[in-house]
Design a protein around this motif. Structure first.
Motif, PDB file in Angstrom:
ATOM      1  N   PRO B 282      -5.829   2.048  -3.414  1.00 56.85           N
ATOM      2  CA  PRO B 282      -5.212   1.116  -3.526  1.00 56.85           C
ATOM      3  C   PRO B 282      -5.371   0.621  -1.899  1.00 56.85           C
ATOM      4  O   PRO B 282      -6.668   0.685  -1.716  1.00 56.85           O
ATOM      5  CB  PRO B 282      -3.389   2.445  -2.528  1.00 56.85           C
ATOM      6  CG  PRO B 282      -4.130   3.517  -2.591  1.00 56.85           C
ATOM      7  CD  PRO B 282      -5.867   3.625  -3.629  1.00 56.85           C
ATOM      8  N   TRP B 283      -5.048  -0.370  -0.762  1.00 53.68           N
ATOM      9  CA  TRP B 283      -5.049  -1.409  -0.633  1.00 53.68           C
ATOM     10  C   TRP B 283      -4.126  -1.189   0.983  1.00 53.68           C
ATOM     11  O   TRP B 283      -5.215  -1.688   1.706  1.00 53.68           O
ATOM     12  CB  TRP B 283      -4.633  -2.826  -0.811  1.00 53.68           C
ATOM     13  CG  TRP B 283      -5.542  -3.777  -1.463  1.00 53.68           C
ATOM     14  CD1 TRP B 283      -6.791  -4.517  -1.150  1.00 53.68           C
ATOM     15  CD2 TRP B 283      -5.838  -3.432  -3.428  1.00 53.68           C
ATOM     16  NE1 TRP B 283      -7.583  -4.905  -2.623  1.00 53.68           N
ATOM     17  CE2 TRP B 283      -6.430  -4.066  -3.733  1.00 53.68           C
ATOM     18  CE3 TRP B 283      -4.621  -2.545  -4.057  1.00 53.68           C
ATOM     19  CZ2 TRP B 283      -7.766  -4.029  -5.308  1.00 53.68           C
ATOM     20  CZ3 TRP B 283      -5.055  -2.409  -5.578  1.00 53.68           C
ATOM     21  CH2 TRP B 283      -6.609  -3.128  -5.442  1.00 53.68           C
ATOM     22  N   PHE B 284      -3.504  -0.636   1.260  1.00 51.34           N
ATOM     23  CA  PHE B 284      -2.672  -0.270   2.278  1.00 51.34           C
ATOM     24  C   PHE B 284      -2.200  -1.488   2.834  1.00 51.34           C
ATOM     25  O   PHE B 284      -2.938  -1.317   3.768  1.00 51.34           O
ATOM     26  CB  PHE B 284      -3.715   0.780   2.625  1.00 51.34           C
ATOM     27  CG  PHE B 284      -3.883   2.310   2.403  1.00 51.34           C
ATOM     28  CD1 PHE B 284      -2.776   3.042   2.724  1.00 51.34           C
ATOM     29  CD2 PHE B 284      -5.170   2.331   1.268  1.00 51.34           C
ATOM     30  CE1 PHE B 284      -3.436   4.222   2.033  1.00 51.34           C
ATOM     31  CE2 PHE B 284      -5.538   4.271   1.282  1.00 51.34           C
ATOM     32  CZ  PHE B 284      -4.166   4.350   1.347  1.00 51.34           C
ATOM     33  N   THR B 285      -2.151  -1.789   2.396  1.00 48.96           N
ATOM     34  CA  THR B 285      -1.319  -3.387   2.748  1.00 48.96           C
ATOM     35  C   THR B 285      -0.436  -2.894   4.006  1.00 48.96           C
ATOM     36  O   THR B 285       0.203  -2.370   4.087  1.00 48.96           O
ATOM     37  CB  THR B 285      -0.751  -4.505   1.595  1.00 48.96           C
ATOM     38  OG1 THR B 285       0.954  -3.433   1.547  1.00 48.96           O
ATOM     39  CG2 THR B 285      -1.020  -3.859   0.665  1.00 48.96           C
TER      40      THR B 285
END
Lengths: 228, 435
Positions: B282-285
């Motif tokens: 995941p990118w952890f936006t």
């Protein structure tokens, strides 16, 4: 020998093809890549221009760098009007600093410093969404510099910190380990009781919205109710 | 005679001097009827008299109405002015990153009218030219693709009815009952029929690499709104849609293209969808770290809590639609669950001591608003109305007390608690919470 092998291989291939055809028929829609052939391949430049997502391991960070002191100047110019010179937040715009130790308090103050788990997210968000009125217009060096400054006013990095694709993933965010990334729900276990589910005498109105003066009107024109 | 004549002439068109006169006369007469309606009609009608009541013939029954394509795109009746999206001005710093609420008190079926679908923007309502819109799919794929709207519309199309709910719906009610309105306590949920392409079909077309585990989905709005989604959900039931209730998506809902992630919190249903990047993590936006995470009482936070758990609310009576004197009432409401179908809804009129099974209205669809009704004979005494939804996984909608015990009051998101409406003896209705 070889022809036997070839034939065997061919037979296997036919069986496999039939099987995969059957699979297609069953699933009704599984297709090979490129089956429809619509669209075009994006050019590398097109991908680089749009692929702005940055991950905690640094993947997606562009070349470039920026210092805290340069960031302070750009921030004063581009960001302080809304977020305050030291991230204290003007009006109702979000605070970008402070709030350490408040996460268990009655009124928690989650900010970049007190709440955000990853410094890379800060670069990513400033780059994609700020300054709010005209986003994604700052060069990478400026975004690095502002990121360094915002981390600095949160005491996460020192005055001589320079943000770049190597240093940002290493910046340790204080609240990083406080997140649970697996949904623990269901965390309630209500039962479907139908009769005498509670003691009627114990049912009390604990709170009411009546008289609170927080509700905009729901008839007539839109309510311009002033912020509290 | 005269009306017939006018009808005949009107085909002649605007240039005809005769029609001008006729037109104006018609207009004047209509105008007078409407002014009457507005000025004294309503008051008189409430007092029990009106020119329109039997035995008289109403003014609009004696006047020719406007012809076809008078309004080439239809509008609600001029008498339905109050049924609009509304906002809570004190809630957010700017209207461009804010929310407006659907008037559920006036929603008559499971489909939300396109003009009333709740809005949630993170960088304002993008105005996207469909000719210049592109969807890029890249990352851990065999064949990266750039698709035009025309390309996307050529893929096999599907239509599905699904609700979308912002997880902050009811977020102002964690500590106490605050907002005396169904629209503002529950109006961040809406439901529509969506038409588009299965995301799985697009991902098969590009070919996922073995390591593909996550997708970053991103919008073309000023926020470049983005979220990470696990690949299993992408391949399960997500849709990339261009149609909303039989017409093009509204700009408010992401015209020309948006993602539908059935049953998951609103913000992952990326609007103005322009990019899907496939990755292995995941990118952890910002929208899945700073926001849309839930701060618990112990100071820890929950992330990736995408699913909308079973929830329901009574839409009549409610603060906006009070009761008027003792008698028989049809209690009405909506129930929904991100996990599938609603199996039943129970209704209580005594604050949760006793419950009765409500009737579900067809269609009962997975991850869609479901209507329920229940006959109630009100004796005119104070009452406490509640509804409780159960979904096909057996999950039972909790009380706010149960949610608080599990999570504290700082979480903002995912408040799916049972709503209590207090009905006073005079029929007025208030948002309350019980101990």
């Amino acid at each position: 020998m070889s022809s036997f092998l070839d034939r065997a291989a061919m037979r296997l291939a036919v069986i496999a093809a039939t099987a995969s055809l059957a699979a297609v028929a069953w699933a009704g829609e599984t297709q090979k890549p490129g089956y429809y052939g619509y669209g075009t391949a994006p050019t590398p430049a097109q991908v680089v221009g749009w692929a702005i997502g940055v991950r905690p391991d640094g993947q997606g960070l562009p070349p470039g760098s920026g210092s805290v002191s340069k960031g302070a100047d750009i921030y004063a110019d581009q960001c302080a009007a809304c977020h305050g010179t030291f991230g204290e937040g003007e009006g109702r715009y979000p605070k970008l600093a402070g709030g350490e130790g408040t996460l268990r308090a009655e009124r928690p103050e989650p900010t970049v410093g007190s709440y955000w788990p990853f410094a890379t997210t800060l670069f990513d968000y400033i780059n994609r969404a700020m300054p709010f009125p005209s986003p994604h217009a700052l060069p990478a060096d400026d975004v690095y510099a502002i990121t360094a400054y915002v981390l600095n006013i949160n005491n996460i990095v020192g005055n001589d910190f320079v943000a770049d694709l190597n240093s940002l993933p290493k910046a340790k965010m204080p609240n990083r380990d406080s997140f649970i990334w697996n949904d623990p729900r269901p965390d309630t276990s209500a039962k479907e009781c139908m009769k005498n589910c509670a003691d009627p005498k114990k049912i009390k109105i604990e709170s009411t919205a009546e008289g609170k003066d927080l509700t905009p009107r729901t008839t007539g024109p839109l309510d311009e109710m002033k912020p509290k | 005679m005269l009306p017939v004549l006018r009808r005949g002439i009107s085909i002649l068109g605007r240039d005809s001097p005769i029609i001008d006169i006729g037109g104006r006369r018609t207009f004047l007469k209509l105008g007078a009827a409407m002014a009457g309606g507005a000025l004294f009609g309503r008051g008189a009608a409430e007092a029990g008299t009106s020119d329109a009541f039997p035995p008289q013939d109403a003014p609009w029954s004696q006047t020719l109405g406007p012809g076809i394509v008078d309004r080439p795109y239809g509008q609600p009746s001029q008498f339905v002015k109050d049924v609009i999206r509304r906002d809570v001005p004190w809630l957010t710093a700017s209207k461009e990153s804010s929310v407006s609420f659907t008037p559920l008190q006036d929603q008559t079926g499971i489909i939300t009218a396109n003009g009333l679908f709740f809005e949630r923007y993170h960088g304002g309502r993008a105005s996207v030219d469909p000719q210049q819109h592109r969807l890029m799919i890249h990352g851990l794929v065999d064949r990266p693709l750039l698709l035009t709207m025309e390309d996307i519309k050529r893929f096999p199309s599907v239509s599905r009815i699904h609700f979308i709910e912002c997880p902050a719906n009811g977020g102002m009610e964690w500590r106490a009952a605050q907002l005396n309105s169904l629209q503002f306590t529950h109006g961040m949920v809406s439901c529509a029929e969506w038409t588009g392409v299965k995301l799985s079909a697009l991902l098969e077309e590009v070919g996922l690499k073995k390591e593909a585990k996550w997708a970053l989905v991103e919008g073309a709005d000023a926020a470049h709104m983005d979220r990470s989604l696990p690949i299993e959900k992408c391949l399960d039931d997500c849709l990339v849609v261009y149609g909303q209730n039989g017409e093009a998506l509204r700009p408010e809902q992401g015209f020309p293209l948006r993602l539908i992630v059935p049953g998951w919190q609103g913000n992952v249903n990326i609007k103005w969808l322009r990019r899907i990047q496939i990755g292995d993590q995941p990118w952890f936006t910002r929208e899945e770290t700073s926001k849309y995470t839930e701060l618990m009482a112990d100071g820890r936070s929950r992330g990736f809590t995408w699913l909308i758990y079973a929830k329901s609310v009574i839409t009549f009576p409610c603060p906006e639609k009070p009761a008027k004197g003792p008698g028989i009432y049809e209690i009405r409401g909506f129930a929904w669950s991100g996990k599938g179908r609603i199996t039943h809804v129970d209704v209580s009129t005594d604050g949760g001591v006793n419950w009765e099974r409500a009737r579900l209205q067809e269609p009962v669809l997975p991850k869609a608003l479901t209507r329920f009704t229940h006959e109630w004979r009100w004796d005119g005494k104070p009452a406490l109305l509640q509804s409780r939804a159960v979904d096909e996984t057996g999950f039972v909608q909790p009380t706010i007390a149960e949610l608080r015990a599990a999570r504290g009051v700082n979480g903002i998101y995912n408040n799916n608690s049972i709503q209590t409406w207090q009905v006073k003896a005079d029929g007025s209705v208030f948002d309350v919470q019980l101990s």
